[in-house]
Design a protein around this motif. Structure first.
Motif, PDB file in Angstrom:
ATOM      1  N   ILE A 105      -2.885   8.623   3.008  1.00  0.00           N
ATOM      2  CA  ILE A 105      -2.871   7.169   2.810  1.00  0.00           C
ATOM      3  C   ILE A 105      -2.755   6.829   1.323  1.00  0.00           C
ATOM      4  CG2 ILE A 105      -4.021   5.001   3.407  1.00  0.00           C
ATOM      5  CD1 ILE A 105      -3.495   6.778   5.825  1.00  0.00           C
ATOM      6  N   ARG A 106      -1.825   5.937   0.993  1.00  0.00           N
ATOM      7  CA  ARG A 106      -1.660   5.529  -0.406  1.00  0.00           C
ATOM      8  C   ARG A 106      -2.890   4.774  -0.901  1.00  0.00           C
ATOM      9  NH1 ARG A 106       3.270   3.290   1.159  1.00  0.00           N
ATOM     10  NH2 ARG A 106       2.663   1.272   0.273  1.00  0.00           N
ATOM     11  N   ARG A 107      -3.069   4.761  -2.202  1.00  0.00           N
ATOM     12  CA  ARG A 107      -4.209   4.067  -2.806  1.00  0.00           C
ATOM     13  C   ARG A 107      -4.176   2.582  -2.446  1.00  0.00           C
ATOM     14  NH1 ARG A 107      -6.604   7.702  -6.086  1.00  0.00           N
ATOM     15  NH2 ARG A 107      -5.332   9.225  -7.218  1.00  0.00           N
ATOM     16  N   GLY A 108      -5.344   2.066  -2.096  1.00  0.00           N
ATOM     17  CA  GLY A 108      -5.453   0.656  -1.749  1.00  0.00           C
ATOM     18  C   GLY A 108      -5.115   0.334  -0.310  1.00  0.00           C
ATOM     19  N   ARG A 109      -4.555   1.307   0.401  1.00  0.00           N
ATOM     20  CA  ARG A 109      -4.200   1.099   1.806  1.00  0.00           C
ATOM     21  C   ARG A 109      -5.261   1.709   2.711  1.00  0.00           C
ATOM     22  NH1 ARG A 109       1.188  -0.181   2.769  1.00  0.00           N
ATOM     23  NH2 ARG A 109       1.964  -1.353   0.978  1.00  0.00           N
ATOM     24  N   THR A 110      -5.324   1.189   3.925  1.00  0.00           N
ATOM     25  CA  THR A 110      -6.231   1.758   4.924  1.00  0.00           C
ATOM     26  C   THR A 110      -5.410   2.366   6.049  1.00  0.00           C
ATOM     27  OG1 THR A 110      -6.383  -0.460   5.866  1.00  0.00           O
ATOM     28  CG2 THR A 110      -8.227   0.281   4.515  1.00  0.00           C
ATOM     29  N   PRO A 111      -5.990   3.275   6.814  1.00  0.00           N
ATOM     30  CA  PRO A 111      -5.246   3.886   7.915  1.00  0.00           C
ATOM     31  C   PRO A 111      -4.763   2.837   8.916  1.00  0.00           C
ATOM     32  CG  PRO A 111      -7.298   5.049   7.511  1.00  0.00           C
ATOM     33  CD  PRO A 111      -7.352   3.814   6.691  1.00  0.00           C
ATOM     34  N   GLN A 112      -3.686   3.157   9.581  1.00  0.00           N
ATOM     35  CA  GLN A 112      -3.110   2.233  10.557  1.00  0.00           C
ATOM     36  C   GLN A 112      -4.122   1.893  11.647  1.00  0.00           C
ATOM     37  OE1 GLN A 112       0.491   3.689  12.280  1.00  0.00           O
ATOM     38  NE2 GLN A 112       0.958   1.801  13.367  1.00  0.00           N
ATOM     39  N   GLY A 113      -4.234   0.597  11.929  1.00  0.00           N
ATOM     40  CA  GLY A 113      -5.106   0.148  13.011  1.00  0.00           C
ATOM     41  C   GLY A 113      -6.535  -0.147  12.606  1.00  0.00           C
ATOM     42  N   VAL A 114      -6.890   0.146  11.348  1.00  0.00           N
ATOM     43  CA  VAL A 114      -8.269  -0.083  10.903  1.00  0.00           C
ATOM     44  C   VAL A 114      -8.495  -1.555  10.559  1.00  0.00           C
ATOM     45  CG1 VAL A 114      -9.971   0.435   9.107  1.00  0.00           C
ATOM     46  CG2 VAL A 114      -8.605   2.275  10.096  1.00  0.00           C
ATOM     47  N   ARG A 115      -7.548  -2.148   9.823  1.00  0.00           N
ATOM     48  CA  ARG A 115      -7.668  -3.567   9.461  1.00  0.00           C
ATOM     49  C   ARG A 115      -7.095  -4.458  10.560  1.00  0.00           C
ATOM     50  NH1 ARG A 115      -9.000  -5.053   4.138  1.00  0.00           N
ATOM     51  NH2 ARG A 115      -8.938  -3.356   2.605  1.00  0.00           N
ATOM     52  N   ASP A 116      -7.544  -5.705  10.553  1.00  0.00           N
ATOM     53  CA  ASP A 116      -7.038  -6.717  11.481  1.00  0.00           C
ATOM     54  C   ASP A 116      -5.735  -7.278  10.904  1.00  0.00           C
ATOM     55  OD1 ASP A 116      -6.514  -8.796  13.157  1.00  0.00           O
ATOM     56  OD2 ASP A 116      -8.375  -9.893  12.782  1.00  0.00           O
ATOM     57  N   LYS A 117      -4.615  -6.972  11.540  1.00  0.00           N
ATOM     58  CA  LYS A 117      -3.313  -7.396  11.016  1.00  0.00           C
ATOM     59  C   LYS A 117      -3.137  -8.912  11.025  1.00  0.00           C
ATOM     60  CE  LYS A 117      -0.650  -3.237  12.098  1.00  0.00           C
ATOM     61  NZ  LYS A 117       0.509  -2.695  12.856  1.00  0.00           N
ATOM     62  N   GLU A 118      -3.831  -9.579  11.938  1.00  0.00           N
ATOM     63  CA  GLU A 118      -3.652 -11.030  12.066  1.00  0.00           C
ATOM     64  C   GLU A 118      -4.461 -11.815  11.029  1.00  0.00           C
ATOM     65  OE1 GLU A 118      -4.462 -12.172  16.053  1.00  0.00           O
ATOM     66  OE2 GLU A 118      -2.902 -10.889  16.918  1.00  0.00           O
ATOM     67  N   LYS A 119      -5.419 -11.151  10.399  1.00  0.00           N
ATOM     68  CA  LYS A 119      -6.250 -11.844   9.407  1.00  0.00           C
ATOM     69  C   LYS A 119      -5.507 -11.958   8.083  1.00  0.00           C
ATOM     70  CE  LYS A 119      -9.262 -10.158   6.703  1.00  0.00           C
ATOM     71  NZ  LYS A 119     -10.309  -9.348   6.091  1.00  0.00           N
ATOM     72  N   LYS A 120      -5.491 -13.139   7.508  1.00  0.00           N
ATOM     73  CA  LYS A 120      -4.836 -13.357   6.217  1.00  0.00           C
ATOM     74  C   LYS A 120      -5.820 -13.084   5.083  1.00  0.00           C
ATOM     75  CE  LYS A 120      -1.520 -16.822   7.818  1.00  0.00           C
ATOM     76  NZ  LYS A 120      -1.024 -18.219   7.660  1.00  0.00           N
TER      77      LYS A 120
END
Length: 308
Positions: free
Chosen positions: A182-197
């Motif tokens: 995972i690149r710096r500052g990114r989280t693994p796929q599916g961990v964050r809520d994509k719909e949240k701004k």
């Protein structure tokens, strides 16, 4: 441990956090907004398996700052609560991975034994031995979080107070090794809520940022443990290969001796047969001699009778 194998295990580790923001963040954010204490012990009981080292609600090896209480700084405590919860969830993930590694190793050892004709016993894949192995490495995992609160939480508390976010790219660059996946500052796929701004709710943003940072730090610790296990496994394989080679040589030598013994036995059997034949010939000749003597004796007797 080969890089591809390591990546497979790390992917498995990260998958354990899928849905994290959707499932957990609001629970912590609500308490933080309402300035209410979060009951981490009950939350762990509801959402995690029993930790094999520490009771629900804490990691008793210097991870928390003992000076921080709900009365002194509830925001800081709740931020640390989500960090501890994330550590425990990471611990759950690595526990599963370590058990898998040891089970695979035990089964491989059993397969090697079966190939050499030895019997495999259930004791060799004993769950108790697996638990001991996992506990040892889990302790290493948690100990690498020593002084976590003192070193990191204030940065996120300050960001919340200032209604801003910590720059995770810079923060990870400063405090973590580069991640394999995972690149710096990114989280693994599916961990964050994509719909949240981002930016709409700074409290949620910072809560998720500290969780994301904890996940990445957990991954860095897990990587070190897995690499260490890989080296140990490689050394074990070398030792095992040497032992197997020595056994093979011994087996070849034994087979050679058995073959020679068989050959010698065949020669002895042939000699025994020849001896038996020779003995029979000797007996036959002896009988012939006896007959000749008897015949000669009779002849002399007849001649004496005639001369009278």
């Amino acid at each position: 441990m080969e890089e591809e194998t390591l990546k497979q295990y790390m992917n498995e580790y990260y998958r354990g956090f899928t849905g994290f923001e959707l499932e957990h963040l609001e629970d912590f954010a609500k308490c933080l907004k309402e300035y209410k204490e979060f009951n981490l012990a009950d939350y762990e009981i509801a959402h995690l398996d029993n930790d094999i080292l520490f009771p629900p609600g804490d990691i008793k090896i210097g991870v928390r700052d003992a000076r921080t209480t709900s009365k002194s700084n509830i925001s800081k405590k709740i931020l640390m609560d989500i960090a501890v919860f994330t550590m425990k969830m990471g611990g759950e993930n690595i526990k599963r991975i370590l058990e898998k590694i040891l089970l695979e190793k035990s089964r491989n050892d059993a397969t090697t034994k079966d190939a050499t004709g030895e019997n495999t016993t259930e004791k060799e894949i004993d769950r108790e031995l697996i638990t001991i192995f996992v506990k040892e490495h889990m302790l290493l995992f948690y100990k690498d979080f020593d002084h976590f609160e003192k070193q990191h939480i204030d940065d996120f508390v300050t960001a919340i107070k200032n209604k801003e976010r910590v720059n995770l790219v810079n923060y990870e660059t400063e405090h973590l090794d580069e991640d394999l996946l995972i690149r710096r500052g990114r989280t693994p796929q599916g961990v964050r809520d994509k719909e949240k701004k981002m930016g709409v709710d700074v409290i949620k943003d910072n809560l998720m940022d500290i969780a994301a940072f904890t996940i990445k730090k957990s991954a860095a610790i897990t990587t070190k443990i897995l690499i260490s296990l890989g080296y140990d496994h490689f050394e074990n394989l070398q030792t095992k290969d040497a032992a197997v080679e020595e056994l093979r040589k011994t087996k070849d030598k034994l087979n050679s001796l058995i073959a020679k013994h068989k050959e010698d036995k065949e020669k002895i059997d042939d000699l025994e047969k020849e001896k038996k034949i020779a003995e029979e010939r000797i007996r036959s000749l002896e009988n012939e001699v006896i007959k000749l003597k008897e015949s000669e004796k009779k002849k002399i007797t007849r001649e004496n009778t005639i001369s009278r």
